[in-house]
Design a protein around this motif. Structure first.
Motif, short mmCIF file in Angstrom:
data_model
loop_
_atom_site.label_atom_id
_atom_site.label_comp_id
_atom_site.label_asym_id
_atom_site.label_seq_id
_atom_site.Cartn_x
_atom_site.Cartn_y
_atom_site.Cartn_z
N GLY A 1 0.51 -0.89 -0.18
CA GLY A 1 -0.46 -0.27 0.25
C GLY A 1 1.21 1.45 0.03
N ASP A 2 0.61 2.29 -0.78
CA ASP A 2 1.37 3.77 -0.48
C ASP A 2 0.38 4.54 -1.65
OD1 ASP A 2 1.41 4.02 -3.82
OD2 ASP A 2 1.87 2.07 -3.61
N TYR A 3 0.81 5.91 -0.66
CA TYR A 3 0.00 6.97 -1.01
C TYR A 3 1.17 8.03 -1.33
CZ TYR A 3 -1.36 12.09 0.41
OH TYR A 3 -2.48 13.01 0.03
N GLU A 4 0.62 8.64 -2.47
CA GLU A 4 1.71 9.71 -3.45
C GLU A 4 0.40 11.38 -3.66
OE1 GLU A 4 4.29 10.84 -7.44
OE2 GLU A 4 3.14 8.51 -7.14
N PHE A 5 1.04 11.73 -3.15
CA PHE A 5 0.93 13.68 -3.62
C PHE A 5 1.69 14.50 -4.40
CE2 PHE A 5 0.41 18.28 -2.44
CZ PHE A 5 -0.58 18.55 -2.12
N SER A 6 1.31 14.94 -5.50
CA SER A 6 1.78 15.23 -6.41
C SER A 6 0.58 16.82 -6.24
CB SER A 6 1.51 14.86 -7.56
OG SER A 6 2.36 15.73 -9.03
N LYS A 7 2.04 17.90 -5.93
CA LYS A 7 1.60 19.69 -6.28
C LYS A 7 1.69 20.26 -7.48
CE LYS A 7 1.24 23.72 -3.59
NZ LYS A 7 1.60 24.31 -5.08
N ALA A 8 0.95 20.25 -8.29
CA ALA A 8 1.05 21.36 -9.25
C ALA A 8 1.77 22.47 -9.52
CB ALA A 8 -0.28 21.36 -9.79
N SER A 9 2.60 23.06 -10.29
CA SER A 9 3.32 24.70 -10.48
C SER A 9 2.32 25.27 -10.18
CB SER A 9 4.25 24.43 -11.68
OG SER A 9 4.30 25.63 -11.65
N ASN A 10 2.37 26.32 -9.56
CA ASN A 10 1.46 27.90 -10.06
C ASN A 10 2.12 28.47 -10.79
OD1 ASN A 10 0.46 27.40 -6.86
ND2 ASN A 10 2.39 28.12 -6.23
N ARG B 1 -3.96 23.88 -12.89
CA ARG B 1 -3.30 23.48 -11.42
C ARG B 1 -3.68 22.37 -11.59
NH1 ARG B 1 -2.48 25.95 -7.31
NH2 ARG B 1 -3.58 27.11 -6.43
N THR B 2 -3.17 21.24 -10.57
CA THR B 2 -4.44 20.23 -9.96
C THR B 2 -3.91 19.57 -8.79
OG1 THR B 2 -6.92 20.54 -11.51
CG2 THR B 2 -6.27 18.72 -9.98
N ASP B 3 -3.89 19.38 -7.73
CA ASP B 3 -3.62 18.47 -6.47
C ASP B 3 -4.06 17.59 -6.84
OD1 ASP B 3 -1.28 20.84 -6.20
OD2 ASP B 3 -2.75 21.63 -4.46
N VAL B 4 -2.68 16.29 -7.06
CA VAL B 4 -3.02 14.74 -7.51
C VAL B 4 -2.88 14.10 -5.81
CG1 VAL B 4 -2.72 13.02 -8.76
CG2 VAL B 4 -2.76 15.50 -9.78
N ASN B 5 -3.89 13.68 -5.40
CA ASN B 5 -3.64 12.48 -4.53
C ASN B 5 -3.10 11.05 -5.16
OD1 ASN B 5 -3.40 14.27 -2.06
ND2 ASN B 5 -5.28 14.94 -3.18
N THR B 6 -3.41 10.53 -4.77
CA THR B 6 -3.66 8.70 -5.13
C THR B 6 -2.96 8.13 -4.20
OG1 THR B 6 -2.42 9.58 -7.04
CG2 THR B 6 -2.38 7.14 -6.79
N SER C 1 -6.79 4.73 -6.37
CA SER C 1 -7.59 5.53 -6.46
C SER C 1 -7.23 7.00 -6.01
CB SER C 1 -9.12 5.74 -5.36
OG SER C 1 -10.08 6.87 -5.69
N SER C 2 -7.60 8.52 -6.36
CA SER C 2 -7.16 9.93 -5.50
C SER C 2 -8.16 10.30 -4.89
CB SER C 2 -6.83 10.69 -7.13
OG SER C 2 -9.18 10.83 -7.81
N SER C 3 -8.95 9.05 -4.52
CA SER C 3 -9.96 10.17 -2.71
C SER C 3 -9.94 8.65 -1.97
CB SER C 3 -11.21 10.18 -3.42
OG SER C 3 -12.04 10.31 -2.01
N HIS D 1 -15.11 0.57 -9.39
CA HIS D 1 -15.24 1.01 -10.53
C HIS D 1 -13.12 1.08 -10.07
CE1 HIS D 1 -18.68 0.54 -12.59
NE2 HIS D 1 -19.18 1.85 -10.83
N ASN D 2 -12.48 1.14 -8.57
CA ASN D 2 -11.39 1.22 -8.84
C ASN D 2 -9.77 0.33 -8.63
OD1 ASN D 2 -11.59 4.01 -8.91
ND2 ASN D 2 -11.95 3.96 -6.62
N GLN D 3 -11.07 -0.77 -9.34
CA GLN D 3 -9.81 -2.01 -9.43
C GLN D 3 -8.90 -2.19 -11.08
OE1 GLN D 3 -12.88 -5.22 -9.11
NE2 GLN D 3 -13.40 -4.98 -7.06
#
Length: 467
Positions: free
Chosen positions: A102-111, A116-121, A323-325, A333-335
C-alpha cells in the motif's frame, strides 16, 4: 472451463519429477558381518545407559549431567534446531507467495500553470508469485534439507556416544590414579616401618650401611611416585569437569571421596555377550547413518541439477485498488489487476548445467566411498574391541596370579630377613616388585573397563537407528 483445464494441467505438471530415485546399497551383507564378527545374530540391543553395568553411582551421576550440560552437545543441538528451521524455510520455495502493499502519493502542480490540480493517489493491493515445480526441483531441494536435518540428528547422537565414552574413560583413569596413589601411600607407610627397623638394627650394629641405604632408597623411590599421581588425579578431575561443562568445584559429586574404587577389583563380565549383537549393528551406528544421509542429500542434489535442464514456468499476478480519493478507494470501479505467466527454457550455457550434473555425481561418488570407509571402520572397531576385551581378561588373570605370588614372596622374604636368613637386598627387591605387581593389576583392571567402553562405543553406544 478452459481456466479449470489450465489449472489442472499446471498441477499435473507440478507432479512430474526427473532424476533417479535413490536406493541404498550396502558394501557388506549381513552374512559378511556375521562371519567377520562371529556374531550369534542375537537381539540383545545396546542401550544408551550401558555404563550402568559398572554399578558405580558416581559415574551414573556424572553421565546424567554430562549428557545434559556438555557444551559440545548443546552446540550440536543448536545446529540441529537450525537445520529444522532451514528445512521449514527451504521446503516452501516453490509455494505460491502473496505480499500485501500500500502506498500514498501526493503531487502538487506548479503555480505557473493556469490550470493546476493537486493530485492524491491511494494504492493498495496484493501481489502473488509462484514458480511451478514442474520437474520436482523444489521437492529435491526439500529432500536435501530434510537429509541435512537427519545428518545433524545422527551427528548429535554420535557425539553423545563419544561424550559418554570420554566421561567413562576419564573417570576410570581418575579412579586408577587414585587407587595407585592409595597403594603408593600404603606401601610407603610399610616401607618407612621397615626403614625404622633397619635403622634400629644399624644403630645396634647388627645391620650394615648398605642395608640402611637400600631401605632409604626404597622409601625415596616410592615418595617420588606420589607427586605425579597427584597431578594425574587433578588432571582427570578437571577433564571430567570440562566434559560436564562446569568448573571442577561445581561437579555434582565429590570425586575425592568414594565408597569403592571401580579399578580396585576385576569387573565381572560374560564375554559371550560380545557376540550377541544384531546383524544391523554396523549400519545402524549413528555415524554410519550420518554418512548415509549425506549420500541421500547428494542424490537429491544430482536430481536438482538435472531438473535445471528443463523449462521453468512461473506465474505472477496482482490485484488492488487505485484512487485519487481515500474514501472511495475500495469502489469496484477503482479495481486494478494483472496476471503474467512466464516460461523459461535454457538454451546455451556453455556447458555449465551439464558440467554441474557431473560435478554433483562425483560428489555423490565421494560420499559413497566415505560411507564404505565408515562402515569398514565401524566393523574394524567392533572386532578390535571384542578382541581387546577378551585379551584384557586373559591378561588380568595373569596379573592377579602374579600379584598373589608376589605378595607371598614379600611375606616370606620379610620373615626370613627378621630371622637373619636373607640380606635386606632381597627385601628391597621384593618390596619394589610387589608395588609393581599391584600397579600392574590396577592397570589390568582399568584396561578391562576401558576396552568394554570401547566395545559399547563401537557398537553405537545404544544410539542406534534402524535400517
Amino acid at each position: 472451463m478452459s481456466r479449470c483445464f489450465y489449472v489442472f494441467a499446471i498441477l499435473l505438471l507440478s507432479a512430474c519429477k526427473v532424476g533417479n530415485d535413490f536406493e541404498m546399497s550396502y558394501p557388506f551383507s549381513d552374512k559378511d558381518i556375521q562371519e567377520t564378527l562371529n556374531l550369534s545374530a542375537g537381539t540383545s540391543a545396546v542401550t544408551p545407559t550401558w555404563y550402568k553395568i559398572f554399578n558405580d553411582s558416581d559415574l551414573n551421576t556424572l553421565l546424567t549431567h554430562a549428557l545434559n550440560k556438555n557444551l559440545s552437545l548443546k552446540q550440536a543441538l543448536e545446529r540441529l534446531q537450525q537445520s529444522r528451521y532451514s528445512l521449514m524455510i527451504n521446503s516452501k520455495n516453490n509455494f505460491p507467495m502473496i505480499d500485501a502493499s500500500g502506498d500514498y502519493e501526493f503531487s502538487k502542480a506548479s503555480n505557473s500553470h493556469d490550470y493546476r490540480t493537486d493530485v492524491n493517489t491511494f494504492n493498495v493491493g496484493l501481489d502473488a508469485s509462484w514458480e511451478v515445480d514442474i520437474w520436482g526441483k523444489g521437492a529435491y531441494i526439500t529432500e536435501q534439507y530434510y537429509e541435512f536435518m537427519r545428518n545433524y540428528q545422527y551427528s548429535l547422537e554420535d557425539l553423545k556416544v563419544s561424550i559418554t565414552a570420554e566421561v567413562v574413560n576419564n573417570y576410570i583413569n581418575l579412579r586408577m590414579a587414585q587407587e595407585k596413589l592409595r597403594i603408593a601411600q600404603t606401601n610407603l607407610n610399610l616401607q618407612q616401618d621397615i626403614f625404622e627397623t633397619v635403622q634400629q638394627k644399624f644403630e645396634a650394629g647388627i645391620a650394615d650401611k648398605l642395608a640402611l641405604d637400600q631401605a632409604m632408597y626404597v622409601v625415596e623411590t616410592t615418595k617420588a611416585q606420589i607427586p605425579p599421581l597427584k597431578i594425574q588425579v587433578e588432571q582427570f578431575k578437571n577433564a571430567v569437569a570440562l566434559l560436564l561443562g562446569v568448573l571442577p568445584s561445581q561437579l555434582p559429586v565429590n570425586l575425592d571421596k568414594y565408597k569403592k574404587n571401580i579399578t580396585a577389583k576385576t569387573f565381572p563380565f560374560n564375554t559371550k555377550k560380545l557376540y550377541n549383537l544384531p546383524l544391523n549393528i554396523i549400519r545402524s551406528r549413528p555415524d554410519v547413518k550420518a554418512a548415509e544421509s549425506q549420500i541421500r542429500a547428494q542424490n537429491a542434489a544430482v536430481n536438482e541439477a538435472i531438473a535445471n535442464l528443463y523449462p521453468s514456468l512461473s506465474l505472477s499476478a496482482s490485484f488492488g485498488y487505485i484512487s485519487s480519493s481515500g474514501h472511495s478507494l475500495f469502489n469496484k470501479h477503482n479495481q486494478d489487476y494483472s496476471y503474467s505467466p512466464a516460461l523459461s527454457l535454457p538454451i546455451w550455457h556453455w556447458g555449465q548445467l551439464t558440467n554441474n550434473i557431473e560435478l554433483q555425481k562425483h560428489i555423490k561418488e565421494e560420499y559413497l566411498l566415505n560411507y564404505n570407509e565408515t562402515m569398514l571402520t565401524a566393523l574394524t572397531e567392533i572386532k578390535n574391541a571384542i578382541t581387546a576385551v577378551e585379551q584384557a581378561y586373559t591378561a588380568g588373570s595373569h596379573s592377579k596370579n602374579s600379584y598373589n605370588k608376589m605378595q607371598n614372596i614379600m611375606n616370606l622374604t620379610q620373615t626370613k630377613y627378621k630371622n637373619g636368613l636373607v640380606d635386606f637386598t632381597d627385601v628391597a627387591t621384593a618390596e619394589q616388585n610387589l608395588l609393581n605387581a599391584q600397579n600392574a593389576l590396577i592397570d589390568s583392571n582399568a584396561a578391562i573397563l576401558q576396552n568394554l567402553t570401547a566395545f559399547y562405543k563401537a557398537s553405537g553406544g545404544g544410539y542406534n537407528f534402524g535400517n
